[in-house]
Design a protein around this motif. Sequence first.
Motif, PDB file in Angstrom:
ATOM      1  N   SER A 201     -25.416 -22.056  24.778  1.00 37.88           N
ATOM      2  CA  SER A 201     -25.010 -22.315  23.392  1.00 37.88           C
ATOM      3  C   SER A 201     -24.614 -21.008  22.696  1.00 37.88           C
ATOM      4  N   ILE A 202     -25.292 -19.871  23.003  1.00 42.13           N
ATOM      5  CA  ILE A 202     -24.933 -18.589  22.395  1.00 42.13           C
ATOM      6  C   ILE A 202     -23.527 -18.181  22.820  1.00 42.13           C
ATOM      7  N   SER A 203     -23.218 -18.307  24.083  1.00 43.94           N
ATOM      8  CA  SER A 203     -21.882 -17.941  24.562  1.00 43.94           C
ATOM      9  C   SER A 203     -20.818 -18.836  23.942  1.00 43.94           C
ATOM     10  N   LYS A 204     -21.088 -20.137  23.878  1.00 41.53           N
ATOM     11  CA  LYS A 204     -20.125 -21.045  23.259  1.00 41.53           C
ATOM     12  C   LYS A 204     -19.934 -20.720  21.782  1.00 41.53           C
ATOM     13  N   GLU A 205     -21.029 -20.416  21.105  1.00 42.68           N
ATOM     14  CA  GLU A 205     -20.936 -20.100  19.688  1.00 42.68           C
ATOM     15  C   GLU A 205     -20.111 -18.841  19.458  1.00 42.68           C
ATOM     16  N   CYS A 206     -20.303 -17.830  20.288  1.00 42.50           N
ATOM     17  CA  CYS A 206     -19.529 -16.596  20.137  1.00 42.50           C
ATOM     18  C   CYS A 206     -18.039 -16.845  20.387  1.00 42.50           C
ATOM     19  N   LEU A 207     -17.737 -17.634  21.418  1.00 42.80           N
ATOM     20  CA  LEU A 207     -16.337 -17.939  21.691  1.00 42.80           C
ATOM     21  C   LEU A 207     -15.716 -18.765  20.570  1.00 42.80           C
ATOM     22  N   GLU A 208     -16.462 -19.697  20.027  1.00 40.70           N
ATOM     23  CA  GLU A 208     -15.933 -20.495  18.921  1.00 40.70           C
ATOM     24  C   GLU A 208     -15.750 -19.645  17.671  1.00 40.70           C
ATOM     25  N   LEU A 209     -16.688 -18.743  17.411  1.00 40.87           N
ATOM     26  CA  LEU A 209     -16.536 -17.860  16.252  1.00 40.87           C
ATOM     27  C   LEU A 209     -15.309 -16.966  16.403  1.00 40.87           C
ATOM     28  N   ARG A 210     -15.112 -16.410  17.596  1.00 45.61           N
ATOM     29  CA  ARG A 210     -13.962 -15.539  17.822  1.00 45.61           C
ATOM     30  C   ARG A 210     -12.650 -16.316  17.804  1.00 45.61           C
ATOM     31  N   SER A 211     -12.715 -17.621  18.059  1.00 46.11           N
ATOM     32  CA  SER A 211     -11.493 -18.423  17.960  1.00 46.11           C
ATOM     33  C   SER A 211     -11.063 -18.635  16.511  1.00 46.11           C
ATOM     34  N   ASN A 212     -11.956 -18.341  15.552  1.00 47.50           N
ATOM     35  CA  ASN A 212     -11.609 -18.451  14.131  1.00 47.50           C
ATOM     36  C   ASN A 212     -10.940 -17.191  13.583  1.00 47.50           C
ATOM     37  N   ARG A 213     -10.736 -16.198  14.430  1.00 52.01           N
ATOM     38  CA  ARG A 213     -10.020 -15.000  13.978  1.00 52.01           C
ATOM     39  C   ARG A 213      -8.591 -15.351  13.599  1.00 52.01           C
ATOM     40  N   PHE A 214      -8.005 -14.501  12.713  1.00 59.53           N
ATOM     41  CA  PHE A 214      -6.628 -14.725  12.331  1.00 59.53           C
ATOM     42  C   PHE A 214      -5.714 -14.449  13.524  1.00 59.53           C
ATOM     43  N   GLN A 215      -4.471 -14.905  13.399  1.00 63.83           N
ATOM     44  CA  GLN A 215      -3.562 -14.904  14.541  1.00 63.83           C
ATOM     45  C   GLN A 215      -3.309 -13.524  15.163  1.00 63.83           C
ATOM     46  N   PRO A 216      -3.140 -12.444  14.389  1.00 61.84           N
ATOM     47  CA  PRO A 216      -2.873 -11.152  15.064  1.00 61.84           C
ATOM     48  C   PRO A 216      -4.012 -10.691  15.966  1.00 61.84           C
ATOM     49  N   ASP A 217      -5.231 -11.121  15.663  1.00 62.54           N
ATOM     50  CA  ASP A 217      -6.376 -10.655  16.441  1.00 62.54           C
ATOM     51  C   ASP A 217      -6.813 -11.645  17.518  1.00 62.54           C
ATOM     52  N   LEU A 218      -6.059 -12.723  17.689  1.00 65.93           N
ATOM     53  CA  LEU A 218      -6.404 -13.682  18.740  1.00 65.93           C
ATOM     54  C   LEU A 218      -5.885 -13.153  20.078  1.00 65.93           C
ATOM     55  N   VAL A 219      -6.579 -12.166  20.600  1.00 67.76           N
ATOM     56  CA  VAL A 219      -6.180 -11.541  21.857  1.00 67.76           C
ATOM     57  C   VAL A 219      -7.318 -11.698  22.864  1.00 67.76           C
ATOM     58  N   SER A 220      -6.927 -11.640  24.106  1.00 73.06           N
ATOM     59  CA  SER A 220      -7.925 -11.716  25.178  1.00 73.06           C
ATOM     60  C   SER A 220      -8.423 -10.309  25.481  1.00 73.06           C
ATOM     61  N   ASP A 221      -9.325  -9.815  24.638  1.00 70.64           N
ATOM     62  CA  ASP A 221      -9.838  -8.454  24.801  1.00 70.64           C
ATOM     63  C   ASP A 221     -11.007  -8.437  25.784  1.00 70.64           C
ATOM     64  N   LEU A 222     -11.592  -7.266  25.932  1.00 66.34           N
ATOM     65  CA  LEU A 222     -12.676  -7.101  26.898  1.00 66.34           C
ATOM     66  C   LEU A 222     -13.891  -7.951  26.520  1.00 66.34           C
ATOM     67  N   ALA A 223     -14.175  -8.044  25.221  1.00 64.89           N
ATOM     68  CA  ALA A 223     -15.336  -8.827  24.800  1.00 64.89           C
ATOM     69  C   ALA A 223     -15.156 -10.302  25.154  1.00 64.89           C
ATOM     70  N   GLU A 224     -13.937 -10.805  24.928  1.00 66.01           N
ATOM     71  CA  GLU A 224     -13.701 -12.215  25.256  1.00 66.01           C
ATOM     72  C   GLU A 224     -13.781 -12.435  26.767  1.00 66.01           C
ATOM     73  N   GLN A 225     -13.263 -11.499  27.543  1.00 66.66           N
ATOM     74  CA  GLN A 225     -13.356 -11.632  28.994  1.00 66.66           C
ATOM     75  C   GLN A 225     -14.812 -11.645  29.463  1.00 66.66           C
ATOM     76  N   GLU A 226     -15.629 -10.769  28.853  1.00 71.15           N
ATOM     77  CA  GLU A 226     -17.044 -10.763  29.234  1.00 71.15           C
ATOM     78  C   GLU A 226     -17.746 -12.051  28.790  1.00 71.15           C
ATOM     79  N   LEU A 227     -17.360 -12.570  27.640  1.00 71.81           N
ATOM     80  CA  LEU A 227     -17.946 -13.844  27.196  1.00 71.81           C
ATOM     81  C   LEU A 227     -17.555 -14.984  28.132  1.00 71.81           C
ATOM     82  N   ILE A 228     -16.295 -14.952  28.573  1.00 70.09           N
ATOM     83  CA  ILE A 228     -15.866 -15.986  29.527  1.00 70.09           C
ATOM     84  C   ILE A 228     -16.623 -15.854  30.840  1.00 70.09           C
ATOM     85  N   LYS A 229     -16.799 -14.613  31.293  1.00 75.23           N
ATOM     86  CA  LYS A 229     -17.594 -14.412  32.513  1.00 75.23           C
ATOM     87  C   LYS A 229     -19.018 -14.916  32.319  1.00 75.23           C
TER      88      LYS A 229
END
Length: 498
Positions: A201-229
């Motif tokens: 649930s923590i990982s899902k919550e972090c990914l959902e929170l980061r999906s609420n970022r505005f469009q310029p920052d919706l990038v697949s950065d290192l943090a998102e890759q680690e969250l996906i892992k």
Amino acid sequence: MTSFPEDDRCPKVCTDIGAFKKADKSPEKALEEVKELEEQKPKEPEIVESHGPDETEPSSRPVMPTEEHLPNLKPGPDGKVDWTPLAKMTGTRPAVNKYSISRYSLSEWRKHNENVLDPEIITESNIVEYNAKTSMMQAFGNIDKQQSENFKRLRQKAKDIFRWKVEVERACKAITEEVEFLEIERQRLKGASRVLMLPESISKECLELRSNRFQPDLVSDLAEQELIKEMNLVSEVRSTLKNTLDKIEEQMAINKAAKHRIEYDWCDKAMAYNTESINLSLSTKSNTILFKPGSTRFGEYTAPLEYWEYFCRETVQNCEAARQKSADLRGSLNAILVNGGRKLRNQADRTDMALAETVAITQELSTKLEETLRDTLQRIADMELLISNLQDSVRKMDAAMKLAQTRLDNRNNWRPHGESVRDQPHLGLIEEVKKIHETVTSLLGQLKNAERVRQELLEKRIVLERDIASKRKTLNIDRDRCGMVRSHYPSASELAGY
């Protein structure tokens, strides 16, 4: 007498005097045949049939042009009914009055009497009586013999059922103990699976929170890759636990099904044994015997005797096989849980480091964007001042243009005849108008470029402000909200089920 042969029955009865069915022959031809018959027969006095006071003779009835007329038909000289083809042709029978009844023929009367005096039913009753007495004599002997044989069969069946009932009781006790042992292991594994829901649930919550970022920052950065892992690792560990739990639950279902079958079989055998005992105690003089409609039909799940023997052995063997497999399945779950918890904890540390690095980069970029926004605002102010100056210059050129054009117009309209010449002043005024027009065009071009640049600066200001808001929202998500959520991440010992 209500039924007669069709040949002797009048095809149609008509009660109206003088009304006839259309004949096969014409009236003239029928009349000629009647006259010929009368000439051949001796003269007899005419017998006039009496009719009601209101009835008239057929001859007195006027003949319509469209009606067919035949002479009045009467009995012959001997008083017998005329059954000649003429009666059949006309569709009528001789008249019937209240003094004589000549409705049916003699052959019809005789046939009716033969039907009434038919002795067939008497003969059939004698045959039925003989067959019934013979059947009653044979019935009781056959029934007594059948009852004796079935009593012996029921007694042997009761012995077989009791023997299998004892075997089933022993297998039922063993499988019941195994179900209890396996349930303890299942509850332990389910506890570990419930703890695993927290990092998921923590990982899902972090990914959902980061999906609420505005469009310029919706990038697949290192943090998102680690969250996906981390999500994939959680899914992998959960899949491992789920497969193990599925195996245990599947085995539990097998054990319970075997337990249910063996208990059901024991119940069936107990009921069957009681039923056979009751059947052995019954006789023809018992007070509890009743008529049972439909009892001779086989039941819906009735099977042959060979299948019953096979089913009894198979039930006990399957129950023992399920118990042995369940005992083998209860193995070491500790290694699976400890390894899964260690992997999840290591991945959580890497994710936290990636989030911290992303927050630092976003913070630095947000500072640069704010500086650029300040410079852009200054340039917008300068450009608006330039545009104002250009507009003033263009307005000042209008007065010079009006002066030159007024002079030219006066020279064109007010110099008479030969005075209107193309002299140097006139050419100079024309050149002045041309220069003023070129200057205004150049200034308007500069004004258009300045307005375009100002619009681009305004758009850039909007983009910068949007990016700054996006970066601030990203920082709020990554640093504050995700950091607070990930602070509740369970430890390795908790993930291991302790």
